[in-house]
Design a protein around this motif. Structure first.
Motif, PDB file in Angstrom:
ATOM      1  N   LEU A 154       0.837  -1.205   0.000  1.00  0.00           N
ATOM      2  CA  LEU A 154       0.000   0.000   0.000  1.00  0.00           C
ATOM      3  C   LEU A 154       0.870   1.252   0.000  1.00  0.00           C
ATOM      4  O   LEU A 154       0.634   2.182  -0.781  1.00  0.00           O
ATOM      5  CB  LEU A 154      -0.941  -0.003   1.204  1.00  0.00           C
ATOM      6  CG  LEU A 154      -1.810   1.243   1.373  1.00  0.00           C
ATOM      7  CD1 LEU A 154      -2.747   1.430   0.181  1.00  0.00           C
ATOM      8  CD2 LEU A 154      -2.613   1.157   2.665  1.00  0.00           C
ATOM      9  N   GLY A 155       1.884   1.267   0.849  1.00  0.00           N
ATOM     10  CA  GLY A 155       2.790   2.426   0.899  1.00  0.00           C
ATOM     11  C   GLY A 155       3.497   2.659  -0.420  1.00  0.00           C
ATOM     12  O   GLY A 155       3.620   3.797  -0.875  1.00  0.00           O
ATOM     13  N   ALA A 156       3.936   1.567  -1.066  1.00  0.00           N
ATOM     14  CA  ALA A 156       4.611   1.697  -2.365  1.00  0.00           C
ATOM     15  C   ALA A 156       3.665   2.247  -3.425  1.00  0.00           C
ATOM     16  O   ALA A 156       4.040   3.122  -4.215  1.00  0.00           O
ATOM     17  CB  ALA A 156       5.174   0.352  -2.802  1.00  0.00           C
ATOM     18  N   LEU A 157       2.424   1.750  -3.444  1.00  0.00           N
ATOM     19  CA  LEU A 157       1.471   2.241  -4.443  1.00  0.00           C
ATOM     20  C   LEU A 157       1.026   3.675  -4.155  1.00  0.00           C
ATOM     21  O   LEU A 157       0.859   4.467  -5.081  1.00  0.00           O
ATOM     22  CB  LEU A 157       0.248   1.328  -4.525  1.00  0.00           C
ATOM     23  CG  LEU A 157       0.442   0.030  -5.275  1.00  0.00           C
ATOM     24  CD1 LEU A 157      -0.879  -0.713  -5.417  1.00  0.00           C
ATOM     25  CD2 LEU A 157       1.051   0.242  -6.647  1.00  0.00           C
ATOM     26  N   GLU A 158       0.821   3.990  -2.882  1.00  0.00           N
ATOM     27  CA  GLU A 158       0.443   5.370  -2.535  1.00  0.00           C
ATOM     28  C   GLU A 158       1.550   6.334  -2.967  1.00  0.00           C
ATOM     29  O   GLU A 158       1.269   7.370  -3.561  1.00  0.00           O
ATOM     30  CB  GLU A 158       0.182   5.504  -1.028  1.00  0.00           C
ATOM     31  CG  GLU A 158      -1.054   4.801  -0.526  1.00  0.00           C
ATOM     32  CD  GLU A 158      -2.356   5.543  -0.718  1.00  0.00           C
ATOM     33  OE1 GLU A 158      -2.375   6.606  -1.389  1.00  0.00           O
ATOM     34  OE2 GLU A 158      -3.370   5.050  -0.218  1.00  0.00           O
ATOM     35  N   ALA A 159       2.787   5.984  -2.685  1.00  0.00           N
ATOM     36  CA  ALA A 159       3.913   6.843  -3.078  1.00  0.00           C
ATOM     37  C   ALA A 159       4.024   6.933  -4.597  1.00  0.00           C
ATOM     38  O   ALA A 159       4.239   8.013  -5.158  1.00  0.00           O
ATOM     39  CB  ALA A 159       5.218   6.319  -2.477  1.00  0.00           C
TER      40      ALA A 159
END
Length: 188
Positions: A154-159
């Protein structure tokens, strides 16, 4: 007793105009997906595309039921992962339809506040609805150890989605600012 007929003033769930607009906006999003216009998100196995310009505006104007139509068309042809895309776009379409009507009436006399609320809606749509539900859909329907843990992915996609969020927010806000008031009103 009276023989007068009582007519209902209740609006239909989806008018012909809503269906037409939802199909047009959803169709434009679908055309972008089918044309393969994509941008890779660095550090992830996922790509993005400009369809959100059509999905956010179309679902917002046509309401939650129109948002379902827009979401179905926007997500159905996602290469290799349509169920994840459908989950994110259908729920996102309902969200946009509900949120936009609420603030559009609240700020109809204050265009600057209306546009600020619009920009906030688009950012929340991405960060709290589309990206998280896309990750949920990927992990639920297409599990792959390459994704890693939920929060890391999730963090990778949000970034990775930050450029798309910024571009979509700016472009759709400019479009909404340019539209005459009668075309910015929700159709439901």
């Amino acid at each position: 007793m009276s023989d007068q007929k009582v007519e209902s003033s209740k609006k239909p769930l989806l008018s012909a105009r809503q269906v037409g607009m939802a199909a047009a906006f959803g169709g434009a999003a679908l055309a972008l997906v089918l044309a393969g216009i994509t941008i890779p998100i660095p550090g992830t196995p996922v790509v993005t595309d400009p369809r959100e310009i059509f999905t956010t505006i179309g679902a917002s104007l046509t309401g939650p039921v129109g948002g379902v139509v827009v979401g179905l068309l926007a997500g159905i042809a996602e290469p290799g992962i349509p169920l994840a895309s459908l989950l994110a776009h259908v729920v996102g379409g309902v969200f946009n339809g509900l949120v936009y009507k609420n603030f559009s009436w609240r700020f109809k006399e204050k265009k600057a506040l209306s546009l600020a609320a619009w920009a906030l809606q688009v950012v929340v749509y991405y960060t709290c609805i589309v990206v998280p539900l896309f990750v949920v859909g990927l992990m639920l329907f297409y599990p792959d150890p390459e994704y890693g843990g939920f929060f890391g992915f999730l963090g990778a996609l949000e970034a990775g989605a930050i450029p798309e969020v910024l571009i979509s927010t700016v472009v759709t806000t400019i479009i909404m600012a340019a539209l005459p008031e009668k075309y910015r009103r929700p159709l439901w």
